[in-house]
Scaffold this motif. Structure first.
Motif, PDB file in Angstrom:
ATOM      1  N   ILE A  33     -10.163  -8.335 -25.406  1.00  0.00           N
ATOM      2  CA  ILE A  33     -10.133  -8.154 -26.863  1.00  0.00           C
ATOM      3  C   ILE A  33      -8.683  -8.131 -27.336  1.00  0.00           C
ATOM      4  CG2 ILE A  33     -10.670  -6.581 -28.776  1.00  0.00           C
ATOM      5  CD1 ILE A  33     -13.108  -5.647 -27.087  1.00  0.00           C
ATOM      6  N   SER A  34      -7.824  -7.443 -26.578  1.00  0.00           N
ATOM      7  CA  SER A  34      -6.409  -7.389 -26.929  1.00  0.00           C
ATOM      8  C   SER A  34      -5.776  -8.782 -26.837  1.00  0.00           C
ATOM      9  CB  SER A  34      -5.670  -6.398 -26.029  1.00  0.00           C
ATOM     10  OG  SER A  34      -4.406  -6.091 -26.558  1.00  0.00           O
ATOM     11  N   GLU A  76      -5.373   3.383 -30.293  1.00  0.00           N
ATOM     12  CA  GLU A  76      -6.378   2.388 -29.953  1.00  0.00           C
ATOM     13  C   GLU A  76      -5.628   1.200 -29.374  1.00  0.00           C
ATOM     14  OE1 GLU A  76      -9.914   2.013 -32.477  1.00  0.00           O
ATOM     15  OE2 GLU A  76      -8.714   3.014 -34.014  1.00  0.00           O
ATOM     16  N   SER A  93      -7.457  -2.148 -35.842  1.00  0.00           N
ATOM     17  CA  SER A  93      -7.545  -2.335 -34.393  1.00  0.00           C
ATOM     18  C   SER A  93      -8.661  -3.308 -34.025  1.00  0.00           C
ATOM     19  CB  SER A  93      -7.782  -0.990 -33.701  1.00  0.00           C
ATOM     20  OG  SER A  93      -9.066  -0.499 -34.037  1.00  0.00           O
ATOM     21  N   HIS A  94      -8.678  -3.647 -32.771  1.00  0.00           N
ATOM     22  CA  HIS A  94      -9.714  -4.456 -32.127  1.00  0.00           C
ATOM     23  C   HIS A  94      -9.968  -5.769 -32.872  1.00  0.00           C
ATOM     24  CE1 HIS A  94     -10.143  -0.490 -30.264  1.00  0.00           C
ATOM     25  NE2 HIS A  94     -10.516  -1.188 -29.189  1.00  0.00           N
ATOM     26  N   TRP A  95     -11.244  -6.086 -33.137  1.00  0.00           N
ATOM     27  CA  TRP A  95     -11.611  -7.380 -33.714  1.00  0.00           C
ATOM     28  C   TRP A  95     -11.150  -7.540 -35.151  1.00  0.00           C
ATOM     29  CZ3 TRP A  95     -12.565 -10.664 -30.149  1.00  0.00           C
ATOM     30  CH2 TRP A  95     -13.237 -10.304 -28.989  1.00  0.00           C
TER      31      TRP A  95
END
Length: 108
Positions: A33-34, A76, A93-95
């Motif tokens: 994901i990163s 995160e 953060s993330h997506w």
């Protein structure tokens, strides 16, 4: 515009102390994901001239932790911050880290 890699709290302090808008990206080099978010971040930087820095959260854990402590924002990974004169104006953060979301945040 290329980004700096922050590997010490001194690097972080210097980056945050600089004036104007700048982006800070917390990246896990082992997380898919990163990797996707980092690709979006790089795509943004290829088109926009905004000072930017990256922290590798596994390799430079004390620097990553210092960000959470300094700004009072839960860690995160991946995570991005828009700083303006040393203050967090936006973070996600993330997506939710996309070229478009970064573009909108910087324009606001």
């Amino acid at each position: 515009m290329a980004q700096k890699q922050l590997t010490s709290t001194e690097d972080l302090n210097q980056f945050v102390a600089e004036t104007g808008k700048r982006l800070l990206f917390k990246h896990s080099t082992t997380c898919p994901i990163s990797a996707t978010a980092y690709s979006e971040f790089q795509s943004f930087l290829q088109e926009q001239s905004v000072p930017a820095a990256v922290i590798h959260v596994i390799e430079d854990r004390p620097v990553s932790n210092a960000v959470a402590e300094r700004f009072g924002i839960k860690h995160e990974s991946p995570q991005i911050f828009l700083l303006d004169d040393g203050q967090v104006k936006w973070h996600t953060s993330h997506w939710k880290i996309t070229k478009d979301s970064i573009t909108e945040a910087v324009k606001a």
